[in-house]
Write a protein that holds these residues in place. Structure first.
Motif, mmCIF file in Angstrom:
data_model
loop_
_atom_site.group_PDB
_atom_site.id
_atom_site.type_symbol
_atom_site.label_atom_id
_atom_site.label_comp_id
_atom_site.label_asym_id
_atom_site.label_seq_id
_atom_site.Cartn_x
_atom_site.Cartn_y
_atom_site.Cartn_z
ATOM 1 N N ALA A 7 -4.367 15.944 -0.866
ATOM 2 C CA ALA A 7 -4.208 14.326 -0.360
ATOM 3 C C ALA A 7 -3.769 14.332 0.979
ATOM 4 O O ALA A 7 -3.071 15.174 1.439
ATOM 5 C CB ALA A 7 -3.187 13.807 -1.207
ATOM 6 N N VAL A 9 -1.904 11.895 3.989
ATOM 7 C CA VAL A 9 -1.107 10.683 4.213
ATOM 8 C C VAL A 9 -1.156 10.110 5.363
ATOM 9 O O VAL A 9 -0.401 11.041 6.444
ATOM 10 C CB VAL A 9 0.429 11.043 3.589
ATOM 11 N N ARG A 26 7.244 8.456 0.497
ATOM 12 C CA ARG A 26 5.644 8.404 0.356
ATOM 13 C C ARG A 26 5.227 9.778 -0.354
ATOM 14 O O ARG A 26 4.174 9.464 -1.179
ATOM 15 C CB ARG A 26 4.978 8.510 1.712
ATOM 16 N N LEU A 27 5.883 10.723 -0.230
ATOM 17 C CA LEU A 27 5.459 11.862 -1.187
ATOM 18 C C LEU A 27 5.637 11.720 -2.638
ATOM 19 O O LEU A 27 4.800 11.835 -3.717
ATOM 20 C CB LEU A 27 5.985 13.188 -0.627
ATOM 21 N N LEU A 30 3.292 8.949 -3.835
ATOM 22 C CA LEU A 30 1.959 9.631 -4.051
ATOM 23 C C LEU A 30 1.636 10.541 -5.230
ATOM 24 O O LEU A 30 0.869 10.215 -6.010
ATOM 25 C CB LEU A 30 1.645 10.556 -2.768
ATOM 26 N N ARG A 33 1.538 7.995 -8.438
ATOM 27 C CA ARG A 33 0.164 7.424 -8.407
ATOM 28 C C ARG A 33 -0.608 8.565 -8.825
ATOM 29 O O ARG A 33 -1.597 8.119 -9.513
ATOM 30 C CB ARG A 33 0.113 6.866 -7.145
ATOM 31 N N PHE A 34 -0.624 9.573 -8.191
ATOM 32 C CA PHE A 34 -1.782 10.725 -8.366
ATOM 33 C C PHE A 34 -1.404 11.950 -8.600
ATOM 34 O O PHE A 34 -1.388 13.029 -7.869
ATOM 35 C CB PHE A 34 -2.584 10.776 -6.993
ATOM 36 N N THR A 37 -2.649 15.739 -7.746
ATOM 37 C CA THR A 37 -2.437 16.214 -6.187
ATOM 38 C C THR A 37 -2.170 17.529 -6.460
ATOM 39 O O THR A 37 -1.166 17.881 -6.894
ATOM 40 C CB THR A 37 -1.913 15.099 -5.501
ATOM 41 N N VAL A 40 -0.622 18.437 -0.320
ATOM 42 C CA VAL A 40 -0.158 17.204 0.779
ATOM 43 C C VAL A 40 -0.449 17.564 2.267
ATOM 44 O O VAL A 40 0.382 18.493 2.464
ATOM 45 C CB VAL A 40 0.949 16.428 0.170
ATOM 46 N N ASP A 224 -2.151 4.868 4.457
ATOM 47 C CA ASP A 224 -3.381 5.066 3.386
ATOM 48 C C ASP A 224 -2.865 6.447 2.961
ATOM 49 O O ASP A 224 -2.231 7.305 3.504
ATOM 50 C CB ASP A 224 -4.688 5.391 4.246
ATOM 51 N N MET A 225 -3.036 6.669 1.649
ATOM 52 C CA MET A 225 -2.915 7.846 0.833
ATOM 53 C C MET A 225 -4.299 8.041 0.302
ATOM 54 O O MET A 225 -4.782 7.282 -0.278
ATOM 55 C CB MET A 225 -1.920 7.878 -0.123
ATOM 56 N N PRO A 227 -6.183 11.030 -2.022
ATOM 57 C CA PRO A 227 -6.336 12.298 -2.607
ATOM 58 C C PRO A 227 -7.572 12.291 -3.004
ATOM 59 O O PRO A 227 -8.342 11.458 -3.501
ATOM 60 C CB PRO A 227 -5.381 12.191 -4.132
#
Length: 338
Positions: A7, A9, A26-27, A30, A33-34, A37, A40, A224-225, A227
């Motif tokens: 992913a 970022v 944000r990590l 991320l 949500r995903f 992953t 990163v 935007d993120m 993955p």
């Protein structure tokens, strides 16, 4: 298939205050949500922005926080890069690779600082290559490094299959850089993960390119993120059978019949480059390169240095510069005898 989820970022970077808390937040988002992953990547100089005055020693408290975050989420983490003050006082632009246990696997110092603009930053001389067990081989370069294909050549000659490329590009050459990212993927038959920042961190437009130069993802100018699951067997297939069953670029380079004297600094083959003037920032009203006088005399390397390579017809045999116009016109209007 050898799948591996990477992913990028793309986030807003502030130049005057730390961005570390925002990166870790944000990590966390991320990974919520995903959760699939596995690696990163943040943009160049994301933690503290583009000002060298925020440089830190190689081992620092911020790096410890990133190690803890990697271990917490059990991911490979490349938190962009930071300015590093070495023990001798010199400053480097340095990226760190952290594994899912929170252990530091490698450090990489940017090999080509963006001179003359990135003044006061030293150039690194080592390459960064690391293996993800049971997955494949990864390499790291930073921003301007990719403009010099020799850097990627070295990495892929050692088997690198994924090029991780954090950048900080806020200038009008971003479109050229995107073209270079695609060309790099095709030339070296590898994935390219190119992550830019926003604000003081760049104009965005991050991208992921596969080994056939197909853009798998292209960010815009907002956060935007992204993955994506990569298939490293796809790299191996392309390298073995050729891109789309066509060019087998790495094998052709391996089997080349020529070496390149330009890489021997003592050969004189780069004499023209020394005629280009100093590496400096242009000034208002600059006429550099626009002198309408005679072409400067350029020393031409001895013929044996070319080792049998053909010398282009449009090269003046006495100076190494362009042939006189009259000579070119005569050649162009003379019927070929071959």
């Amino acid at each position: 298939m050898t799948p591996f989820a990477v992913a990028g970022v793309q986030m807003h970077v502030n130049a005057l205050q730390p961005n570390v808390d925002g990166m870790i937040h944000r990590l966390d988002v991320l990974m919520a949500r995903f959760p699939w992953t596995q690696m990163v990547l943040f943009s160049e100089l994301a933690p503290f922005g583009p000002l060298p005055r925020f440089s830190l020693p190689l081992r620092n408290e911020t790096l410890e926080r990133f190690r803890e975050a990697a271990a917490k989420h059990h991911v490979w983490l490349i938190p962009g890069s930071m300015f590093e003050t070495a023990e001798d006082g010199r400053v480097y632009n340095t990226s760190t690779v952290i594994d899912p246990r929170g252990e530091i696997v490698a450090h990489y110092r940017k090999m080509f600082p963006f001179r003359p603009y990135e003044a006061g930053v030293e150039a690194g001389t080592g390459f960064c290559i690391f293996d993800v067990p049971e997955v494949g081989r990864f390499g790291l370069s930073i921003c301007y490094d990719i403009w010099f294909p020799e850097t990627t050549r070295q990495l892929t000659a050692h088997g690198v299959e994924v090029l991780l490329h954090p950048v900080l590009t806020g200038t009008t050459d971003r479109e050229a850089e995107l073209a270079i990212a695609r060309a790099t993927a095709a030339q070296f038959q590898c994935y390219v993960i190119d992550v830019n920042g926003l604000g003081a961190g760049g104009v965005g437009k991050s991208c992921v390119v596969d080994p056939t130069a197909t853009v798998l993802h292209q960010s815009g100018g907002q956060e935007d993120m992204f993955p994506l699951e990569l298939d490293l067997d796809y790299v191996r297939r392309q390298r073995e059978t050729g891109m789309k069953g066509l060019g087998q670029v790495l094998k052709s380079f391996r089997d080349r019949s020529v070496d390149f004297p330009v890489y021997d600094r003592a050969s004189g083959a780069d004499a023209y480059l020394h005629s280009l003037g100093p590496l400096e920032i242009p000034q208002q009203g600059s006429r550099a390169g626009l002198d309408m006088g005679e072409t400067p005399e350029i020393a031409r390397p001895e013929p044996e240095l070319f080792k049998g390579a053909a010398v282009p017809e449009a090269v003046n045999r006495t100076s190494g510069g362009p042939a006189p116009a009259r000579e070119r016109d005569e050649r162009e209007t003379t019927p070929s005898t071959t």
